[in-house]
Structures are given as structure tokens and as C-alpha cells.
Design a protein around this motif. Structure first.
Motif, PDB file in Angstrom:
ATOM      1  N   LYS A 156       0.489  -1.381  -0.301  1.00  0.00           N
ATOM      2  CA  LYS A 156       0.363  -0.019  -0.341  1.00  0.00           C
ATOM      3  C   LYS A 156       0.860   1.064   0.058  1.00  0.00           C
ATOM      4  O   LYS A 156       0.344   1.977  -0.502  1.00  0.00           O
ATOM      5  N   ASN A 157       2.313   0.734   0.794  1.00  0.00           N
ATOM      6  CA  ASN A 157       2.838   2.207   0.781  1.00  0.00           C
ATOM      7  C   ASN A 157       4.166   2.332  -0.370  1.00  0.00           C
ATOM      8  O   ASN A 157       4.322   2.737  -0.024  1.00  0.00           O
ATOM      9  N   ARG A 158       3.848   1.698  -1.567  1.00  0.00           N
ATOM     10  CA  ARG A 158       5.145   1.221  -2.564  1.00  0.00           C
ATOM     11  C   ARG A 158       5.342   3.038  -3.613  1.00  0.00           C
ATOM     12  O   ARG A 158       6.240   3.203  -3.705  1.00  0.00           O
ATOM     13  N   TYR A 159       4.059   3.902  -3.078  1.00  0.00           N
ATOM     14  CA  TYR A 159       4.436   4.672  -3.869  1.00  0.00           C
ATOM     15  C   TYR A 159       5.073   5.913  -2.716  1.00  0.00           C
ATOM     16  O   TYR A 159       6.029   7.160  -2.869  1.00  0.00           O
ATOM     17  N   ASP A 160       5.308   5.360  -1.574  1.00  0.00           N
ATOM     18  CA  ASP A 160       6.222   6.457  -0.483  1.00  0.00           C
ATOM     19  C   ASP A 160       7.846   6.147  -0.747  1.00  0.00           C
ATOM     20  O   ASP A 160       8.811   6.925  -0.736  1.00  0.00           O
ATOM     21  N   PHE A 161       8.087   5.070  -1.009  1.00  0.00           N
ATOM     22  CA  PHE A 161       9.529   3.943  -2.241  1.00  0.00           C
ATOM     23  C   PHE A 161       9.198   5.017  -2.931  1.00  0.00           C
ATOM     24  O   PHE A 161      10.476   5.501  -3.180  1.00  0.00           O
ATOM     25  N   GLU A 162       8.687   4.753  -4.115  1.00  0.00           N
ATOM     26  CA  GLU A 162       9.050   5.607  -5.440  1.00  0.00           C
ATOM     27  C   GLU A 162       9.420   7.194  -5.012  1.00  0.00           C
ATOM     28  O   GLU A 162      10.165   7.654  -5.656  1.00  0.00           O
ATOM     29  N   ALA A 163       8.305   7.479  -3.855  1.00  0.00           N
ATOM     30  CA  ALA A 163       8.671   9.224  -3.888  1.00  0.00           C
ATOM     31  C   ALA A 163      10.710   9.061  -3.845  1.00  0.00           C
ATOM     32  O   ALA A 163      10.693  10.144  -4.157  1.00  0.00           O
ATOM     33  N   ILE A 164      10.708   8.406  -3.032  1.00  0.00           N
ATOM     34  CA  ILE A 164      12.557   8.344  -2.458  1.00  0.00           C
ATOM     35  C   ILE A 164      13.414   8.308  -3.507  1.00  0.00           C
ATOM     36  O   ILE A 164      13.995   9.352  -3.748  1.00  0.00           O
ATOM     37  N   LEU A 165      12.391   7.810  -4.308  1.00  0.00           N
ATOM     38  CA  LEU A 165      13.532   7.517  -5.290  1.00  0.00           C
ATOM     39  C   LEU A 165      13.607   8.287  -6.557  1.00  0.00           C
ATOM     40  O   LEU A 165      14.678   8.507  -6.836  1.00  0.00           O
ATOM     41  N   ASP A 166      12.498   9.003  -6.564  1.00  0.00           N
ATOM     42  CA  ASP A 166      11.978  10.278  -7.453  1.00  0.00           C
ATOM     43  C   ASP A 166      13.274  11.270  -6.663  1.00  0.00           C
ATOM     44  O   ASP A 166      13.968  12.052  -7.971  1.00  0.00           O
ATOM     45  N   LYS A 167      13.200  11.573  -5.665  1.00  0.00           N
ATOM     46  CA  LYS A 167      14.215  12.214  -5.233  1.00  0.00           C
ATOM     47  C   LYS A 167      15.645  12.106  -5.551  1.00  0.00           C
ATOM     48  O   LYS A 167      16.549  13.651  -5.123  1.00  0.00           O
ATOM     49  N   ILE A 168      16.038  11.047  -5.445  1.00  0.00           N
ATOM     50  CA  ILE A 168      17.263  11.066  -5.349  1.00  0.00           C
ATOM     51  C   ILE A 168      17.782  10.434  -6.180  1.00  0.00           C
ATOM     52  O   ILE A 168      19.119  10.255  -6.822  1.00  0.00           O
ATOM     53  N   ASP A 169      16.919  10.790  -7.648  1.00  0.00           N
ATOM     54  CA  ASP A 169      17.138  10.470  -9.047  1.00  0.00           C
ATOM     55  C   ASP A 169      17.843   8.518  -9.324  1.00  0.00           C
ATOM     56  O   ASP A 169      18.843   9.404 -10.421  1.00  0.00           O
TER      57      ASP A 169
END
Length: 177
Positions: free
Chosen positions: A163-176
Motif C-alpha cells: 500500500k505504501n509503494r508510492y512512498d518508496f517511489e517518492a524517495i527514489l524520485d528525490k534521489i534520481d
């Protein structure tokens, strides 16, 4: 006592008095003994393997000989956090600490791929571990060395439909990555 006062006190002691105090500290306080044992005989690989076994037993406990049933998984994040904190306090190599941080998440994902987990706290806890690992990797300038494992962890959250996979994705987006 301030650090300055301690330095002044230590400067007044003879070499023999200093040695006596260190030996007394070594014998009296377990953390001092653990620290010196590690400093003079690190065996980081052995320490890492033992720690991975402890963490994996949180998710996949071993059935004791003669027991009628297999013990239930406890899934305690605190066990891994305590080990990681201990490694940091000992000054273990940052690559080993990073490996352990990511292993903690990977073993939890292995467990969740085979078992239905209804507790929302589990997913939040794994996200916190992921976020801490990323911060550690960045602060130690070793993020690029773990790119494949970080992406694999994220891919697993997507595959398992956390359910929180988008939170993981948000971190990856921040660190490119």
C-alpha cells in the motif's frame, strides 16, 4: 565532568595508572570489553553473518529439535535496528552496515511474498528502514554502489502491491536513481 576536565585529569596520571584504569573499565563494563575486543580482532564478515542469521530468524524461525510445531515469526524491526546501531557504535565499515540495512528489508520482503501481512505497521516499519538506509547511503557517499539492490527493493514493493509503494517511489524520485 567535561571532556576538558577529563583530559586534564588523564594528563596528570602516570602510564601505569592509565593502564590500571583501562583494565578496570575493560573488566567492569561490558560495552568497553566489546569495543576493545572488536578493535583488536574485528572479524567483520563473521559479525555480519551472525547478524544476518539473527535478523532472518525474526521472519523464518528455526524449529527446535523435538518441538512439535514451528515457532511463529516475530517480525521485530527493533532487532535489526539494535544490531545496526551496535555496528555503527563499533565503527564497522559503512559498506557492511549498508549491506545489513538492505538485507533487513530484503528478508522482510521475502517473508511478505510468502505470507499475508495485515498489520499496517509492518509496511510503515519497512518504509522507515528503507528511508534510513537511503539516508545512510547518501551520508556515506555509497549510494551508487547499492543502486541495483535499492531498485530491486522498490520493484518488490510494486510486485507485492504494498500500500505504501508510492512512498518508496517518492524517495527514489528525490534521489534520481
Amino acid at each position: 565532568m567535561s571532556k576538558r576536565d577529563l583530559k586534564k585529569y588523564l594528563a596528570e596520571l602516570t602510564k601505569e595508572q592509565l593502564e590500571e584504569q583501562l583494565i578496570e573499565l575493560y573488566e567492569k563494563f561490558s560495552p568497553v570489553k566489546v569495543y576493545y575486543d572488536f578493535v583488536f580482532n574485528p572479524k567483520e564478515d563473521k559479525l555480519l553473518q551472525e547478524s544476518k542469521v539473527k535478523i532472518s530468524h525474526e521472519y523464518f524461525p528455526i524449529k527446535k529439535p523435538g518441538a512439535r510445531w514451528r515457532p511463529k515469526a516475530k517480525m521485530r524491526r527493533s532487532v535489526a535496528q539494535k544490531i545496526i546501531k551496535h555496528f555503527i557504535s563499533l565503527g564497522v565499515d559503512s559498506f557492511i552496515i549498508a549491506d545489513l540495512m538492505l538485507y533487513n528489508i530484503e528478508i522482510a520482503q521475502t517473508y511478505s511474498s510468502q505470507n499475508l501481512i495485515k498489520q499496517e505497521l509492518f509496511y510503515k516499519s519497512m518504509f522507515n528502514s528503507f528511508e534510513q538506509a537511503i539516508n545512510f547511503l547518501i551520508s556515506n557517499s555509497i549510494l551508487s554502489d547499492y543502486k541495483a539492490r535499492i531498485n530491486a527493493i522498490y520493484d518488490e514493493t510494486v510486485q507485492q502491491k504494498w500500500k505504501n509503494r508510492y512512498d518508496f517511489e517518492a524517495i527514489l524520485d528525490k534521489i534520481d536513481l
